[in-house]
Design a protein around this motif. Structure first.
Motif: not given
Ligand SMILES: CSC[C@H]1O[C@H](OP(=O)(O)O)[C@H](O)[C@@H]1O
Ligand code: ADE
Length: 257
Positions: A121, A193, A247, A250, A253-254
Motif C-alpha cells: 500500500y 485509517s 476523510n 478512507r 482507498e486507491n
C-alpha cells in the motif's frame, strides 16, 4: 461513539485516575506499556505513555507499530498525540501550543509501515493530520486564551541526540517545530485509517538560538505546560467524540499497488 486514544509524550505519563488497564501483545511485540482505559470529561479514552511509565524508552526505540496496533485492536479510531517540541521560529515561544498540519521526515532507521508485503500500500500523506481535530484544538485554545498556532510543519529527527547548529539552521528554512517521535507514529495511524492529531508544547528554541537546548529544559517546560495541555485536551474531548466527518477513514482507498 468513537473510541479515542491518547499517546502521552515526554512529561505526560499519567492522565487517568480511576482507570482499568489492559496488557496487549501484538504481532510486533509489546507496546510501550499497559493501555489505561477510563473517562475524561465524560469521554471514554485509552491512554498509553509513548516512552513508558518511567520514561525508559528513547524515541528511536519506541515500538510504534505495537502502540498503534494495540490501540486499533481495542477499537480506537482517533489518536491524539501529545508532544514536546523545539521551536524553529522566533514567534513560536516556549510555553506556546502548536497544532501541526504538515511534517518533514528526517528519521533514518525506523519501521515505517504495517505493509511490508506481500500486500503493498502507498497511502497519501498530502494532508497527514486530521483536519477536524486540528480545528477543534485550535478553536478551543483560542477560546481559553492559550497562545496556540493552528498550523505548522514538524521536522522529525532520528534522535536521541539534539541537532547541531548547522542542522538546526537548515531545518529552520523548511519547518516550524522539531521533535523525534511523530514519524512513524503518524504513518502507522494513517495506515490504520485512524484520525491523528498532535497537541505540541513548545519547550525550547532548539539550538539555532544562543543557548542550545538540553533535556532538562524540555522536561522542566513540560512540567509547567502540563496543566495547560491537560485542560485543552479535557475541554476538547466532548467536541471530538461524535461521528467522524473527515476523510481519514478512507486513506486506504486507491492506495493498493
Ligand atoms: C526529553 S527531550 C527529547 C524528547 O522529547 C520529545 O518527546 P515526545 O515527542 O515523546 O514528547 C522529543 O520528540 C524527544 O523524544
Ligand atoms: N529541540 C528539540 N529537538 C528535538 N526534539 C525535541 N523535543 C523537544 N525539544 C526538542
Amino acid at each position: 461513539m468513537t473510541f479515542i486514544g491518547i499517546i502521552g509524550g515526554s512529561g505526560l505519563y499519567n492522565l487517568l485516575s480511576n482507570q482499568k488497564s489492559v496488557e496487549i501483545e501484538t504481532p510486533f511485540g509489546k507496546p510501550s506499556g499497559k493501555i489505561e482505559i477510563g473517562k475524561i470529561n465524560g469521554v471514554e479514552v485509552a491512554f498509553i505513555p509513548r516512552h513508558g511509565k518511567n520514561h525508559t524508552i528513547p524515541p528511536h526505540r519506541v515500538n510504534y507499530r505495537a502502540n498503534i496496533w494495540a490501540l486499533n485492536s481495542i477499537g480506537v479510531k482517533r489518536v491524539i498525540a501529545i508532544n514536546a517540541v523545539g521551536s524553529l521560529k522566533e514567534e513560536m515561544k516556549p510555553g506556546d501550543i502548536v497544532i501541526p498540519d504538515q511534517f518533514i521526515d528526517y528519521t533514518r532507521r525506523r519501521e515505517l509501515t504495517f505493509y511490508d508485503g506481500p500486500e503493498v500500500y502507498h497511502i497519501s500523506m498530502a494532508d497527514p493530520f486530521c483536519p477536524h481535530m486540528t480545528k477543534i484544538f485550535t478553536e478551543q485554545a483560542r477560546k481559553e486564551g492559550i497562545a496556540c498556532h493552528g498550523s505548522g510543519t514538524y521536522a522529525v529527527v532520528e534522535g536521541p541526540r539534539f541537532s547541531t547548529r548547522s542542522e538546526s539552521k537548515m531545518f529552520r528554512q523548511f519547518s516550524d517545530i522539531i521533535g523525534m517521535t511523530l514519524v512513524p507514529e503518524i504513518n502507522l495511524a494513517d495506515e490504520m485509517s485512524m484520525c491523528y492529531s498532535v497537541i505540541a508544547s513548545v519547550t525550547d528554541y532548539d539550538v539555532w538560538a544562543d543557548k542550545p537546548v538540553d533535556a532538562f529544559e524540555v522536561m522542566e517546560t513540560m512540567k509547567h505546560n502540563e496543566v495547560k495541555v491537560t485542560k485543552l485536551l479535557t475541554d476538547s474531548l466532548p467536541k471530538i467524540n461524535g461521528e467522524r466527518i473527515c476523510n481519514c477513514s478512507r486513506r486506504l482507498e486507491n492506495a493498493k499497488a
